[in-house]
Enzyme design. Structure first.
Site, PDB file in Angstrom:
ATOM      1  N   LYS A  47       5.148  -2.477  -1.478  1.00 17.30           N
ATOM      2  CA  LYS A  47       3.851  -2.587  -0.798  1.00 17.30           C
ATOM      3  C   LYS A  47       2.844  -1.606  -1.394  1.00 17.30           C
ATOM      4  O   LYS A  47       1.715  -1.977  -1.704  1.00 17.30           O
ATOM      5  CB  LYS A  47       3.987  -2.286   0.708  1.00 17.30           C
ATOM      6  CG  LYS A  47       4.929  -3.194   1.455  1.00 17.30           C
ATOM      7  CD  LYS A  47       4.979  -2.837   2.936  1.00 17.30           C
ATOM      8  CE  LYS A  47       5.528  -1.461   3.228  1.00 17.30           C
ATOM      9  NZ  LYS A  47       6.956  -1.260   2.849  1.00 17.30           N
TER      10      LYS A  47
ATOM     11  N   ARG B  21      11.225  11.573  -2.008  1.00 15.12           N
ATOM     12  CA  ARG B  21      10.818  11.689  -0.597  1.00 15.12           C
ATOM     13  C   ARG B  21      12.018  12.003   0.289  1.00 15.12           C
ATOM     14  O   ARG B  21      13.108  11.491   0.081  1.00 15.12           O
ATOM     15  CB  ARG B  21      10.164  10.380  -0.144  1.00 15.12           C
ATOM     16  CG  ARG B  21       8.672  10.359  -0.410  1.00 15.12           C
ATOM     17  CD  ARG B  21       8.063   9.006  -0.229  1.00 15.12           C
ATOM     18  NE  ARG B  21       8.486   8.285   0.962  1.00 15.12           N
ATOM     19  CZ  ARG B  21       8.035   7.070   1.280  1.00 15.12           C
ATOM     20  NH1 ARG B  21       7.152   6.474   0.500  1.00 15.12           N
ATOM     21  NH2 ARG B  21       8.457   6.459   2.361  1.00 15.12           N
TER      22      ARG B  21
ATOM     23  N   ARG C 294       3.138  -2.229  11.912  1.00 15.06           N
ATOM     24  CA  ARG C 294       4.586  -2.220  11.747  1.00 15.06           C
ATOM     25  C   ARG C 294       5.285  -2.672  13.012  1.00 15.06           C
ATOM     26  O   ARG C 294       6.512  -2.764  13.028  1.00 15.06           O
ATOM     27  CB  ARG C 294       5.013  -0.793  11.473  1.00 15.06           C
ATOM     28  CG  ARG C 294       5.494  -0.543  10.088  1.00 15.06           C
ATOM     29  CD  ARG C 294       6.066   0.840  10.088  1.00 15.06           C
ATOM     30  NE  ARG C 294       6.831   1.109   8.924  1.00 15.06           N
ATOM     31  CZ  ARG C 294       6.319   1.527   7.784  1.00 15.06           C
ATOM     32  NH1 ARG C 294       5.028   1.665   7.646  1.00 15.06           N
ATOM     33  NH2 ARG C 294       7.125   1.788   6.783  1.00 15.06           N
TER      34      ARG C 294
ATOM     35  N   ARG D  43      16.008   2.874   7.973  1.00 16.16           N
ATOM     36  CA  ARG D  43      14.652   2.305   7.870  1.00 16.16           C
ATOM     37  C   ARG D  43      14.723   0.775   7.755  1.00 16.16           C
ATOM     38  O   ARG D  43      13.879   0.072   8.308  1.00 16.16           O
ATOM     39  CB  ARG D  43      13.925   2.893   6.656  1.00 16.16           C
ATOM     40  CG  ARG D  43      13.445   4.319   6.907  1.00 16.16           C
ATOM     41  CD  ARG D  43      13.129   5.045   5.624  1.00 16.16           C
ATOM     42  NE  ARG D  43      12.024   4.469   4.883  1.00 16.16           N
ATOM     43  CZ  ARG D  43      11.766   4.742   3.610  1.00 16.16           C
ATOM     44  NH1 ARG D  43      12.553   5.554   2.938  1.00 16.16           N
ATOM     45  NH2 ARG D  43      10.728   4.202   3.027  1.00 16.16           N
TER      46      ARG D  43
ATOM     47  N   ARG E 281      13.020   6.237  -6.850  1.00  8.52           N
ATOM     48  CA  ARG E 281      11.582   6.441  -6.667  1.00  8.52           C
ATOM     49  C   ARG E 281      11.225   7.923  -6.735  1.00  8.52           C
ATOM     50  O   ARG E 281      11.926   8.778  -6.217  1.00  8.52           O
ATOM     51  CB  ARG E 281      11.139   5.895  -5.313  1.00  8.52           C
ATOM     52  CG  ARG E 281       9.682   6.274  -5.017  1.00  8.52           C
ATOM     53  CD  ARG E 281       9.069   5.486  -3.942  1.00  8.52           C
ATOM     54  NE  ARG E 281       9.758   5.615  -2.681  1.00  8.52           N
ATOM     55  CZ  ARG E 281       9.406   4.933  -1.600  1.00  8.52           C
ATOM     56  NH1 ARG E 281       8.401   4.096  -1.649  1.00  8.52           N
ATOM     57  NH2 ARG E 281      10.069   5.090  -0.485  1.00  8.52           N
TER      58      ARG E 281
HETATM   59  P1  AP5 Z   1       6.860   1.253  -3.309  1.00  9.77           P
HETATM   60  O1  AP5 Z   1       5.655   0.557  -3.829  1.00  9.77           O
HETATM   61  O2  AP5 Z   1       6.794   2.715  -3.130  1.00  9.77           O
HETATM   62  O3  AP5 Z   1       7.373   0.523  -1.998  1.00  9.77           O
HETATM   63  P2  AP5 Z   1       6.825   0.500  -0.514  1.00  9.77           P
HETATM   64  O4  AP5 Z   1       7.008  -0.891  -0.017  1.00  9.77           O
HETATM   65  O5  AP5 Z   1       5.477   1.103  -0.439  1.00  9.77           O
HETATM   66  O6  AP5 Z   1       7.931   1.422   0.134  1.00  9.77           O
HETATM   67  P3  AP5 Z   1       7.791   2.628   1.171  1.00  9.77           P
HETATM   68  O7  AP5 Z   1       9.107   3.361   1.157  1.00  9.77           O
HETATM   69  O8  AP5 Z   1       6.567   3.419   0.896  1.00  9.77           O
HETATM   70  O9  AP5 Z   1       7.688   1.841   2.451  1.00  9.77           O
HETATM   71  P4  AP5 Z   1       7.942   2.310   3.849  1.00  9.77           P
HETATM   72  O10 AP5 Z   1       7.436   1.134   4.536  1.00  9.77           O
HETATM   73  O11 AP5 Z   1       9.319   2.685   4.212  1.00  9.77           O
HETATM   74  O12 AP5 Z   1       7.236   3.749   3.859  1.00  9.77           O
HETATM   75  P5  AP5 Z   1       5.817   4.249   4.389  1.00  9.77           P
HETATM   76  O13 AP5 Z   1       5.324   5.296   3.511  1.00  9.77           O
HETATM   77  O14 AP5 Z   1       4.955   3.093   4.726  1.00  9.77           O
HETATM   78  O15 AP5 Z   1       8.082   0.873  -4.280  1.00  9.77           O
HETATM   79  C1  AP5 Z   1       9.385   1.392  -4.077  1.00  9.77           C
HETATM   80  C2  AP5 Z   1      10.015   1.793  -5.429  1.00  9.77           C
HETATM   81  O16 AP5 Z   1      10.264   0.633  -6.196  1.00  9.77           O
HETATM   82  C3  AP5 Z   1       9.121   2.674  -6.296  1.00  9.77           C
HETATM   83  O17 AP5 Z   1       9.894   3.578  -7.009  1.00  9.77           O
HETATM   84  C4  AP5 Z   1       8.420   1.679  -7.223  1.00  9.77           C
HETATM   85  O18 AP5 Z   1       8.026   2.301  -8.409  1.00  9.77           O
HETATM   86  C5  AP5 Z   1       9.504   0.645  -7.429  1.00  9.77           C
HETATM   87  N1  AP5 Z   1       8.978  -0.712  -7.604  1.00  9.77           N
HETATM   88  C6  AP5 Z   1       7.888  -1.269  -6.994  1.00  9.77           C
HETATM   89  N2  AP5 Z   1       7.731  -2.548  -7.372  1.00  9.77           N
HETATM   90  C7  AP5 Z   1       8.760  -2.817  -8.221  1.00  9.77           C
HETATM   91  C8  AP5 Z   1       9.188  -3.995  -8.923  1.00  9.77           C
HETATM   92  N3  AP5 Z   1       8.504  -5.160  -8.826  1.00  9.77           N
HETATM   93  N4  AP5 Z   1      10.306  -3.905  -9.673  1.00  9.77           N
HETATM   94  C9  AP5 Z   1      11.004  -2.747  -9.774  1.00  9.77           C
HETATM   95  N5  AP5 Z   1      10.660  -1.601  -9.123  1.00  9.77           N
HETATM   96  C10 AP5 Z   1       9.561  -1.645  -8.361  1.00  9.77           C
HETATM   97  O19 AP5 Z   1       6.286   4.913   5.774  1.00  9.77           O
HETATM   98  C11 AP5 Z   1       7.156   6.035   5.796  1.00  9.77           C
HETATM   99  C12 AP5 Z   1       7.444   6.401   7.238  1.00  9.77           C
HETATM  100  O20 AP5 Z   1       6.210   6.744   7.913  1.00  9.77           O
HETATM  101  C13 AP5 Z   1       8.052   5.277   8.107  1.00  9.77           C
HETATM  102  O21 AP5 Z   1       9.444   5.200   7.969  1.00  9.77           O
HETATM  103  C14 AP5 Z   1       7.590   5.707   9.504  1.00  9.77           C
HETATM  104  O22 AP5 Z   1       8.405   6.741  10.004  1.00  9.77           O
HETATM  105  C15 AP5 Z   1       6.207   6.275   9.248  1.00  9.77           C
HETATM  106  N6  AP5 Z   1       5.128   5.263   9.422  1.00  9.77           N
HETATM  107  C16 AP5 Z   1       4.248   4.843   8.468  1.00  9.77           C
HETATM  108  N7  AP5 Z   1       3.405   3.907   8.954  1.00  9.77           N
HETATM  109  C17 AP5 Z   1       3.780   3.710  10.256  1.00  9.77           C
HETATM  110  C18 AP5 Z   1       3.323   2.850  11.302  1.00  9.77           C
HETATM  111  N8  AP5 Z   1       2.314   1.975  11.101  1.00  9.77           N
HETATM  112  N9  AP5 Z   1       3.928   2.917  12.509  1.00  9.77           N
HETATM  113  C19 AP5 Z   1       4.929   3.788  12.733  1.00  9.77           C
HETATM  114  N10 AP5 Z   1       5.426   4.614  11.798  1.00  9.77           N
HETATM  115  C20 AP5 Z   1       4.859   4.583  10.559  1.00  9.77           C
HETATM  116 MG    MG Z   2       4.705   2.884   0.395  1.00  9.40          MG
END
Ligand code: AP5
Ligand code: MG
Length: 213
Positions: A13, A160, A88, A171, A127
């Site tokens: 994402k 992270r 979410r 997660r 990552r």
């Molecule tokens: P990346 O692009 O980083 O993936 P992502 O979908 O953004 O993954 P996140 O871990 O950031 O998602 P998340 O939803 O768990 O975390 P968030 O920060 O939102 O890609 C992942 C890896 O794969 C990278 O190394 C990338 O380089 C690689 N990659 C990408 N595309 C690729 C491809 N096509 N092929 C190969 N490799 C590839 O949230 C973190 C925490 O914050 C949550 O767990 C929660 O506790 C809290 N939080 C955030 N928002 C909310 C909310 N709205 N409500 C409640 N809690 C929240």
């Molecule tokens: Mg992300």
């Protein structure tokens, strides 16, 4: 254009949202990045959020919704934005819809980046993230030019805290229970588009551009 990115943790994402933001000149709004910036700066919000994030749980809606609504009310979001990591939960989606309705507005696209669970755990351990500018790398697929250093801003890259395998599994469980229902929510509103997120990031992006036009 108002876009939501949906998908499991690690589906890509953030990677895709950054490219969308650049191509369409709209802000990339990531609640995860906002929380991580607050943790890094030692704010009260950061302290509260860290406890949930490290356990792989969702930060409560009460804390999350206000931050997001304040952010999208800022001037730079007037012409649209790409939301990454919000909503979410169904209540978060409902609050966003109500807030937009009041402005006579709506979400244009919910892009679901589809990646099976078994691919996810492998991706997360490789990552590396920049906590300063939000750039994301992968030690095999998307390495930085210099190991451990962000190409964009020169800061140190980190694994992270919530990318440890046991936290990733939690997660994923939380994703299936609380976030996956949003696929039906946005299908009902006729804005859901699913792309195959297992392919090369450039191919995924081309699919997204074909949808957004
Ligand atoms: P990346 O692009 O980083 O993936 P992502 O979908 O953004 O993954 P996140 O871990 O950031 O998602 P998340 O939803 O768990 O975390 P968030 O920060 O939102 O890609 C992942 C890896 O794969 C990278 O190394 C990338 O380089 C690689 N990659 C990408 N595309 C690729 C491809 N096509 N092929 C190969 N490799 C590839 O949230 C973190 C925490 O914050 C949550 O767990 C929660 O506790 C809290 N939080 C955030 N928002 C909310 C909310 N709205 N409500 C409640 N809690 C929240
Ligand atoms: Mg992300």
């Amino acid at each position: 254009m108002k876009i939501i990115m949906l998908g499991a943790p690690g589906a890509g994402k953030g990677t895709q949202a950054k490219m969308i933001a650049e191509k369409y000149s709209i802000p990339h709004v990531s609640t995860g990045d906002i929380f991580r910036a607050n943790i890094k700066n030692g704010t009260e919000l950061g302290k509260q959020a860290k406890e949930y994030m490290d356990a792989g749980k969702l930060v409560p809606d009460e804390l999350t919704v206000k931050i997001l609504l304040d952010r999208v009310a800022q001037d730079d979001c007037a012409g649209g934005y790409v939301l990454d990591g919000f909503p979410r939960t169904i209540p978060q989606a409902q609050v966003l819809e109500d807030a937009l309705n009041k402005l006579g507005d709506k979400i244009d696209y919910a892009i679901n980046v589809d990646v099976p669970d078994e691919n996810i755990v492998r991706r997360m351990s490789g990552r590396r993230a920049c906590l300063k500018c939000g750039a994301t790398y992968h030690i095999e697929h998307i390495p930085p030019k210099q190991e451990g250093i962000c190409d964009t801003c020169g800061s140190e890259l980190v694994l992270r805290d919530d990318d440890k395998p046991e936290t990733v599994l939690n997660r994923l469980k939380v994703y299936h229970e609380q976030t996956q229902p949003l696929i039906d929510f946005y299908t009902e509103r006729n804005v859901l588009k699913t792309v195959d997120g297992t392919r090369d990031m450039k191919d995924v992006f081309n699919d997204i551009i074909a949808i957004l036009g």
